[in-house]
Each structure stands twice: as C-alpha cells, then as structure tokens.
Design a protein around this motif. Structure first.
Motif, short mmCIF file in Angstrom:
data_model
loop_
_atom_site.label_atom_id
_atom_site.label_comp_id
_atom_site.label_asym_id
_atom_site.label_seq_id
_atom_site.Cartn_x
_atom_site.Cartn_y
_atom_site.Cartn_z
N GLY A 165 55.76 9.66 23.69
CA GLY A 165 54.94 10.11 24.34
C GLY A 165 53.66 11.39 23.54
N TYR A 166 52.06 10.91 24.35
CA TYR A 166 52.40 12.19 23.97
C TYR A 166 52.01 13.68 24.56
CZ TYR A 166 48.73 9.12 21.26
OH TYR A 166 48.41 8.43 20.80
N PHE A 167 52.94 13.23 25.74
CA PHE A 167 53.95 14.62 26.67
C PHE A 167 54.88 14.46 25.85
CE2 PHE A 167 56.44 15.74 29.78
CZ PHE A 167 55.92 17.10 30.17
N TYR A 193 55.66 10.04 12.10
CA TYR A 193 56.54 9.99 13.23
C TYR A 193 56.71 10.12 14.65
CZ TYR A 193 58.64 9.29 8.42
OH TYR A 193 59.20 8.80 6.60
N GLN A 194 56.51 9.41 15.20
CA GLN A 194 56.90 9.62 16.43
C GLN A 194 58.03 9.81 17.60
OE1 GLN A 194 54.41 7.94 19.22
NE2 GLN A 194 53.28 9.60 20.46
N PRO A 195 58.68 10.97 18.17
CA PRO A 195 59.76 11.06 18.10
C PRO A 195 60.11 10.77 19.59
CG PRO A 195 59.08 13.20 17.79
CD PRO A 195 57.69 12.37 17.75
N ALA A 201 60.73 3.98 27.96
CA ALA A 201 59.16 4.15 28.58
C ALA A 201 58.43 5.05 27.20
CB ALA A 201 58.67 5.50 29.84
N GLU A 202 57.32 3.87 26.88
CA GLU A 202 56.04 3.99 26.06
C GLU A 202 54.92 5.34 26.69
OE1 GLU A 202 55.09 0.90 22.69
OE2 GLU A 202 54.10 1.03 24.37
N GLY A 203 54.05 5.56 26.17
CA GLY A 203 53.45 6.09 26.71
C GLY A 203 52.98 7.25 27.64
N VAL A 204 53.88 7.89 27.86
CA VAL A 204 54.08 9.30 28.39
C VAL A 204 53.13 10.77 27.79
CG1 VAL A 204 56.14 10.60 29.30
CG2 VAL A 204 56.71 8.39 28.33
N GLU A 205 52.63 10.46 29.28
CA GLU A 205 51.33 11.85 29.01
C GLU A 205 51.47 12.51 29.48
OE1 GLU A 205 47.88 8.85 28.34
OE2 GLU A 205 48.25 7.61 26.46
N THR A 206 51.34 12.99 30.35
CA THR A 206 50.87 13.99 31.07
C THR A 206 52.51 14.26 32.22
OG1 THR A 206 50.61 12.77 33.08
CG2 THR A 206 49.18 13.06 32.03
N LEU A 225 58.44 -3.88 13.22
CA LEU A 225 57.84 -5.42 12.02
C LEU A 225 57.38 -6.03 12.81
CD1 LEU A 225 62.13 -6.66 11.48
CD2 LEU A 225 60.12 -5.31 10.24
N SER A 226 56.19 -6.83 12.17
CA SER A 226 55.14 -8.12 12.19
C SER A 226 55.69 -9.20 12.88
CB SER A 226 54.42 -8.46 11.31
OG SER A 226 53.47 -9.08 11.11
N PRO A 227 55.44 -9.99 14.28
CA PRO A 227 56.53 -11.59 13.86
C PRO A 227 55.91 -12.38 13.09
CG PRO A 227 54.91 -10.46 15.69
CD PRO A 227 54.64 -9.88 15.25
P1 C2E Z 1 53.65 0.44 19.83
O1 C2E Z 1 54.69 -0.19 18.36
O2 C2E Z 1 52.96 -0.15 20.46
O3 C2E Z 1 53.10 2.49 18.79
C1 C2E Z 1 53.00 2.85 19.59
C2 C2E Z 1 51.38 2.97 19.30
O4 C2E Z 1 51.06 4.30 20.47
C3 C2E Z 1 51.20 3.66 17.99
O5 C2E Z 1 50.11 3.85 17.91
C4 C2E Z 1 51.58 6.12 18.89
O6 C2E Z 1 50.08 6.44 18.20
C5 C2E Z 1 50.31 5.83 20.36
N1 C2E Z 1 50.70 6.32 21.09
C6 C2E Z 1 52.13 6.98 21.06
N2 C2E Z 1 52.44 7.92 22.15
C7 C2E Z 1 51.29 7.79 22.90
C8 C2E Z 1 50.92 8.15 24.33
O7 C2E Z 1 51.15 8.87 25.27
N3 C2E Z 1 49.39 7.52 24.81
C9 C2E Z 1 48.96 6.74 23.90
N4 C2E Z 1 47.72 6.10 24.39
N5 C2E Z 1 49.07 6.29 22.55
C10 C2E Z 1 50.41 6.89 22.45
P2 C2E Z 1 49.95 3.70 16.38
O8 C2E Z 1 50.44 4.25 15.58
O9 C2E Z 1 48.18 3.53 16.26
O10 C2E Z 1 50.05 2.12 16.33
C11 C2E Z 1 49.93 0.51 16.83
C12 C2E Z 1 50.68 0.05 16.60
O11 C2E Z 1 50.27 -1.09 14.78
C13 C2E Z 1 52.21 0.15 17.02
O12 C2E Z 1 52.21 0.11 17.76
C14 C2E Z 1 52.93 -1.25 16.14
O13 C2E Z 1 52.34 -2.86 17.32
C15 C2E Z 1 52.05 -1.44 14.92
N6 C2E Z 1 52.55 -0.67 13.56
C16 C2E Z 1 52.28 0.79 13.10
N7 C2E Z 1 53.32 0.63 12.66
C17 C2E Z 1 53.83 -0.32 11.86
C18 C2E Z 1 54.62 -0.79 10.82
O14 C2E Z 1 54.61 0.15 9.97
N8 C2E Z 1 54.13 -2.34 10.75
C19 C2E Z 1 53.98 -2.84 11.99
N9 C2E Z 1 53.90 -4.22 11.50
N10 C2E Z 1 53.62 -3.12 12.11
C20 C2E Z 1 53.02 -1.53 13.08
#
Ligand code: C2E
Ligand code: CA
Ligand code: CA
Length: 409
Positions: free
Chosen positions: A383-385, A170-172, A361-366, A244-246
C-alpha cells in the motif's frame, strides 16, 4: 435559546421526518447554522415542496408511508444534486448500506447518522456541510473526468500494442518483520499520446471484451520477466506477482506459455506469483481449475486477489491450490472507521492462516493501517504507506531505503 432568523439568500435545508419533535430539533439547529429550513412530515408533502433548491436534505429512512430508499429513488429521478444526510433509528449497518446504494446511484451523501443524535454532533455536521459537500463534489467531478477520459476503443488498444505504449510499474509488497526479501506486483500502465498515463480500469474491460487481454498479458510478461532476471542477477532476493484476467483462465495452454517465457529468461517458477480475483468463481470453474492446478504443478505461486469482494465459498478455497490470499483494500482502509470492515479483515486473516496461505493486506495507506495489519497477524503488506507503484529502475534503491526505515521502526 431562540433560533436566529435566516439571512436573505440563505441556503435551504429541507427535511423529511415524520417525527415532529425530531423535525423541530433539526429546524432549530439548522437555523442556528444559518439555513432557511423547510420541514416536511410525509412523502407526499416532500414531493410537493421539492424544487431542487435545497443545498442540504435530511432524510429519515423509516417513516410510516415511505422508506428512505424510495425517497432516494425519487431524488435520483429528479437528478438531485443536494448534499444528503441520512438519519434513522435503525441499525447503523442499514444506514451504511443505504448510503452506499445512494452513492452508487450518483447521489451525494454527506453523512449517515443514527438517532438519537447528539445536538453538538449534528450542529457540527451542518456547520461543515458546505465544505464537505464541495470536497465531495470535487472528487465526483474528478472521477467523472477520469471516467470520460477513459473511453478507449479496441482499435486504439491494438494500435498502442503496435506502437509499444504499454509500461509496467512495480509496487512493493513486503513481509512484516522480515526485511530480507521483497515481492513486487507488476501493474500495467498505458502511456497514451493524448490522454496521458492511463490506469487499467480505463482500458482493461475493453481489452477483455474484445479479445485483446492475452496480448496485454504477453506484454506484461515480455517487460517484467527480463526485469526480474536482472534483479535476481544483481543479488536482490525478489519475487514477482502478475495479475491475470479471469478471462485468460479459459485458455488451457496459458500455464505452458507462462512457463516457456519464464524458462527463456532462466526464471524459477517459484519466483512468480499469479494473482486472480475472486470474480471468476461465479463463472464456469472447470477450465479455470484446470489452468490453476497446472500453474501450481509447474511451481508458480497462486494468489486470490481482492478477497472478500467476490463469491468464493470456503469449499472452493480449499479445493483450489492457492498459496496466497490478498485481503481487498476496502476492508483494510475501511477498518479504521467501520467495525464490520474490521471484522471481515480479521476473519479473512484467520481463515487464510488456517488454510496455511500467505496472508497479504492491500491498501495500507497510513501508520494506523500499518499497526492494524500487524496486530491482525497478516504476513505481508502492500500500500501507499509502504510504497506507491515504482518505475523498475527505482525498485532496488527504494528497497535499500525501506530496509533502513524498517530497522528503525
Ligand atoms: P489490484 O490487483 O488490486 O492492484 C492494486 C491497485 O491498487 C493498483 O491500482 C494500485 O496502484 C492500487 N493501490 C496500491 N496501494 C494502494 C493504497 O494504499 N491505496 C489505494 N487506494 N490504492 C492502492 P492499479 O494499478 O490502477 O490497478 C487496478 C487493477 O487493475 C488491479 O487491481 C488489477 O486488478 C488490474 N490490473 C493491473 N495490472 C494488470 C495487468 O497487467 N493485467 C490485468 N489483467 N489486470 C491488471
Ligand atoms: Ca493484484
Ligand atoms: Ca487487489
């Protein structure tokens, strides 16, 4: 200042540039950095001289007889493993997109640079080239390892479903300036007995093309819904996002299945947000529109994920009852170094706000990313930050720590 003679066994720097002054200038800097330098001024000459010995190749993207893209095509056909420096007087944006193209083709681009370049800057790049090149090579081989370790079959996924090897992290996702409630995004993991913990990109596409994706979605719900119920019962003001997958959006009964599961656990639909990427908008939108509208009618939140990477038109954004817009992480982490990425992030925020969507905003790392998304006016950040994906058991404790941290900040 005369250039130093190269040491025996010095590494080779190969240059292709039709401008003799630029060539001589690079020769001088290259020799000072300890390279054996070869200058070519036409593609013909370059092809004759090229022998896959050079460790660094400097390429002018615009020459009378050839453009850089053709040179890159040639290098790719030779499986070139040198570190590339792309230079040109053209727009920095063109250099960026050619660098991107080269990397996508498996070539190793160290840097793209606009001409005229400052001698110090170029010398610095040459001096650091070996270190940077090694770093790039390391990540590339790590990625390759990752990719090859990700070759799984539909039968294995099927077995894993039977053996219950899937887990959820679970990512906050927090609200900027309001620490009273919390959202978490459920992210799927496969605890593979041999390959270790696998991420979705290593198996989701197989599940999608072999008709197993709905079973994975069921697993995600089966695990995360009781968890959400438990958190709410414990007094946490928390929301849950699912991906959800498309491919799933063609199943017209999906909203009913999700609603039924939520009901079993006594979960109000408002507590659940469904994330779909922009990519489905290129396929047949009618069934998807049917499904998405019914999710909204039932009270679920709807989020458009990875915004900016797909093909959503403004009209579609207005037509589909989204409640949230998630700006893709490439624009957030890219914004630090790249003005175009910053512009895209900025206009996405404005667009989302005009459409009254919750902008994330996704990917907030710093810390810098964090300041940037605050300034852009995003409602929420992830994001990881803020936090990496957490085990369900760790979420409540993390939230206590975050509230204390956010109070001070
Ligand atoms: P997403 O929905 O864009 O999920 C965010 C992804 O970015 C996650 O990778 C997460 O671990 C990663 N992330 C989070 N914060 C940061 C950050 O600060 N920097 C960087 N570089 N990455 C960060 P994850 O868990 O490997 O998931 C990848 C993708 O897989 C997800 O992208 C989503 O599209 C898909 N996914 C994940 N869980 C499910 C699921 O239950 N069902 C389906 N259909 N797709 C899933
Ligand atoms: Ca997502
Ligand atoms: Ca995303």
């Amino acid at each position: 200042m005369p250039a130093r003679e190269p040491e025996p066994g010095a590494e080779e720097l190969l240059v292709i540039d039709d401008d003799p002054d630029a060539g001589e200038f690079i020769r001088h800097l290259g020799m000072n950095a300890g390279y054996r330098v070869t200058i070519t001024s036409s593609f013909q000459e370059f092809k004759t001289v090229y022998a896959d010995r050079a460790s660094i190749i400097v390429i002018d993207l615009m020459m009378p007889d050839v453009d850089g893209v053709e040179v890159l095509r040639f290098l790719r056909s030779k499986k070139c493993s040198a570190g590339l420096i792309l230079v040109s007087a053209v727009d920095q944006r063109i250099i960026n997109s050619v660098s991107h193209l080269a990397r996508r083709q498996g070539l190793c681009v160290i840097r793209g640079m606009q001409k005229p370049f400052a001698p110090n800057k170029f010398a610095e790049i040459l001096n650091n080239a070996s270190a940077e090149f090694e770093k790039l090579e390391d990540t590339r081989s790590a990625e390759r390892r990752h990719e090859t370790s990700g070759v799984v079959t539909a039968a294995e996924i099927s077995n894993a479903l039977e053996r219950d090897e899937f887990r959820i992290l679970y990512q906050p996702k927090i609200t900027i300036g309001n620490e009273n409630f919390l959202s978490v995004e459920a992210l799927l993991r496969w605890q593979h007995p041999v390959l270790g913990l696998l991420r979705p990109r290593q198996f989701i596409h197989v599940a999608e093309s072999d008709g197993l994706i709905d079973r994975l979605t069921e697993v995600v719900m089966a695990r995360s819904f009781p968890r959400l119920a438990q958190w709410l019962k414990g007094g946490l003001d928390i929301y849950l996002s699912l991906n959800l997958s498309p491919r799933s959006l063609v199943a017209l009964d999906l909203p009913d299945r999700v609603a039924q599961r939520a009901q079993v656990h006594g979960l109000p639909a408002e507590r659940i947000i469904l994330e779909v990427t922009e990519s489905w908008l290129i396929s047949d939108v009618v069934p998807a529109l049917d499904v998405l509208s019914r999710f909204r009618i039932k009270g679920f939140g709807l989020s458009i994920d990875d915004f900016g990477t797909g093909y959503a038109t403004l009209g579609q954004l207005r037509e589909i009852p989204f409640t949230e817009l998630k700006i893709d992480r490439s624009f957030i982490s890219g914004a630090r170094a790249n003005e175009d990425a910053r512009t895209i992030a900025d206009s996405s925020v404005r667009l989302g706000r005009r459409l009254k969507l919750n902008v994330v905003a996704e990917g907030v790392e710093t810390l810098d990313d964090w300041k940037l998304v605050k300034n852009l006016g995003c409602d929420m950040a992830q994001g990881y930050f803020i936090a990496k994906p957490l085990r369900g058991d760790d979420v409540a404790d993390w939230f206590i720590g975050w509230r204390a941290r956010a109070d001070i900040a």
